[in-house]
Enzyme design. Structure first.
Site, mmCIF file in Angstrom:
data_model
loop_
_atom_site.group_PDB
_atom_site.id
_atom_site.type_symbol
_atom_site.label_atom_id
_atom_site.label_comp_id
_atom_site.label_asym_id
_atom_site.label_seq_id
_atom_site.Cartn_x
_atom_site.Cartn_y
_atom_site.Cartn_z
ATOM 1 N N LYS A 39 0.840 -1.205 0.000
ATOM 2 C CA LYS A 39 0.000 0.000 0.000
ATOM 3 C C LYS A 39 0.875 1.255 0.000
ATOM 4 O O LYS A 39 2.069 1.184 0.335
ATOM 5 C CB LYS A 39 -0.930 -0.025 1.224
ATOM 6 C CG LYS A 39 -0.215 -0.004 2.563
ATOM 7 C CD LYS A 39 -1.149 -0.426 3.699
ATOM 8 C CE LYS A 39 -0.455 -0.356 5.040
ATOM 9 N NZ LYS A 39 -1.173 -1.114 6.082
ATOM 10 N N TYR A 260 15.577 30.103 9.997
ATOM 11 C CA TYR A 260 14.365 30.793 10.454
ATOM 12 C C TYR A 260 14.213 30.694 11.967
ATOM 13 O O TYR A 260 14.460 29.646 12.565
ATOM 14 C CB TYR A 260 13.123 30.167 9.819
ATOM 15 C CG TYR A 260 13.011 30.400 8.337
ATOM 16 C CD1 TYR A 260 12.814 31.667 7.822
ATOM 17 C CD2 TYR A 260 13.077 29.329 7.455
ATOM 18 C CE1 TYR A 260 12.690 31.872 6.449
ATOM 19 C CE2 TYR A 260 12.949 29.520 6.093
ATOM 20 C CZ TYR A 260 12.761 30.793 5.595
ATOM 21 O OH TYR A 260 12.642 30.991 4.244
HETATM 22 C C1 PLP Z 1 -0.420 -2.072 6.776
HETATM 23 C C2 PLP Z 1 -0.980 -3.363 7.221
HETATM 24 C C3 PLP Z 1 -0.152 -4.476 7.457
HETATM 25 C C4 PLP Z 1 1.356 -4.400 7.401
HETATM 26 O O1 PLP Z 1 1.821 -3.868 8.612
HETATM 27 P P1 PLP Z 1 3.386 -3.797 8.931
HETATM 28 O O2 PLP Z 1 3.458 -3.356 10.342
HETATM 29 O O3 PLP Z 1 3.949 -2.798 7.990
HETATM 30 O O4 PLP Z 1 3.931 -5.154 8.701
HETATM 31 C C5 PLP Z 1 -0.760 -5.676 7.765
HETATM 32 N N1 PLP Z 1 -2.102 -5.781 7.870
HETATM 33 C C6 PLP Z 1 -2.926 -4.721 7.686
HETATM 34 C C7 PLP Z 1 -4.391 -4.896 7.853
HETATM 35 C C8 PLP Z 1 -2.387 -3.477 7.365
HETATM 36 O O5 PLP Z 1 -3.211 -2.445 7.188
#
Ligand code: PLP
Length: 370
Positions: A39, A260
């Protein structure tokens, strides 16, 4: 290519990615499926090359955030099933079912809506039922899950193929996670034929691994080598290196202030380098006066605030630094290393947010991809 040097870039190394895929394989029983979580553009690493490498080296499924990401991934030609992790919007259901994506659902109501879509399209809506054991986000609470799943399974137009959960504290509370796992497992035992999966990166390497692997695991951050636990960090290699260049060097006498807000005042003279990265590249403003970068293999502390395109660092101990010299923001240089987790602590966040914040201005290079 114009032949001009890059000012700020990242290198993504397939060798490290394959190493991490092997490490994950070693941590789970043979035959367990591996859903590569890609994702958010593969956690900012670039979904196409990452998914391609994962596909060739062991991913049996892909997990994405939403329908648009699923469509993008399918367009690239991958044949693995794709699970959409977020809840689909009502307006997305028809397209999601028509394209055969697998949807994580949280209620009997959602099951009924998708079943109706499935009947209309004469194509079963494929779903995995999500059970909530403490995340309090998506899923049906575990006490009510068994009935809802049983009722969903008899709906025409719907194919309930899996049951899953997501742990909120798997990276820092093994005892709580174990109790939550038990609540999930009670539901799962009623439906032993469903494809069950619960393990994110920390759970894959946790103290209760054999309990939680089931039919497949869902690593995200572990693929990218920035595991949130010390144990996973030890077993993995960082896939991403983030670099920039020195654009200007100056000797600054005591008494001057930097950047800044004049938040840094020199007590004694220092040699400063301006480095070509800023918050517009995704270099977090909270790193102001806190972070370090590597130049000539030495740790150089930030002076003053991070600005949109530039930072200032103290290179007094880095030897003769000159414009054009390479700077490592995340990664290794000589014998020093700055990990994503170290930078995340400086920025009061997690590696996940750092990776997904790196902006499109940062040029991407892909090394060792097959
Ligand atoms: C993002 C996600 C994962 C992966 O999580 P990590 O901590 O990056 O391994 C697994 N299951 C779901 C439902 C997620 O949304």
């Amino acid at each position: 290519m114009s032949g001009i040097p890059d000012r700020c870039w990242m290198e993504v190394d397939a060798f490290a990615l394959r190493y991490n895929l092997r490490a994950i394989r070693k941590a789970i029983p043979r035959g367990t499926g591996l859903m590569a979580i890609v994702k958010a553009n593969a956690y900012g690493h670039g979904v196409e090359p990452i998914a391609r490498e994962c596909s060739r080296f062991g991913a049996t499924w892909f997990g994405v955030a939403n329908l648009r990401e699923a469509m993008g991934l399918r367009k690239l030609g991958f044949k693995q099933p794709i699970l959409i992790l977020s809840a689909v919007l009502p307006g997305e259901m028809t397209e999601a079912v028509r394209r055969g994506f697998v949807l994580a659902i949280s209620s009997l109501d959602e099951a009924r809506q998708l079943a109706a879509v499935g009947r209309k399209l004469q194509r079963k809506a494929r779903v995995h039922f999500k059970v909530d054991v403490g995340m309090g986000r998506l899923g049906i609470w575990h006490e009510e899950a068994t009935l809802a799943i049983a009722l969903s399974r008899i709906l025409a137009g719907l194919s309930v193929e899996g049951v899953m959960t997501h742990f909120p504290c798997s990276d820092d509370n093994a005892a709580l996670t174990k109790r939550q796992w038990q609540n999930f497992d009670r539901v799962r035992r009623v439906f032993p034929k469903l494809c069950a999966h619960v393990a994110n990166s920390p759970s894959i390497f946790s103290a209760i691994p054999s309990l939680s692997h089931y039919e497949m695991v869902r690593p995200g951050i572990a693929l990218y080598g920035a595991g949130p636990t010390a144990e996973s960090e030890r077993l993995l290699r960082p896939v991403l290196t983030w670099k920039s260049r020195v654009s200007h060097v100056d000797y600054v006498p005591a008494g001057r202030t930097i950047s800044y807000g004049a938040t840094y005042r020199l007590h004694h003279a220092e040699t400063h380098a301006v480095v070509s990265v800023g918050y517009a590249d995704g270099y977090h403003r909270l790193l102001s006066n806190r972070a370090e970068v590597l130049i000539h293999g030495k740790r150089c502390p930030l002076r003053g605030r991070v600005t949109m395109d530039q930072i200032v660092v103290d290179v007094s101990r880095a030897g003769a630094v000159k414009p054009g010299d390479e700077v490592v923001l995340i990664g290794r240089q000589g014998r020093e290393e700055i990990t994503a987790n170290e930078m995340a602590r400086w920025a009061e966040t997690i590696s996940y947010e750092l990776f997904t914040s790196i902006s499109p201005r940062v040029v991407r290079y892909y090394k060792n991809f097959k």
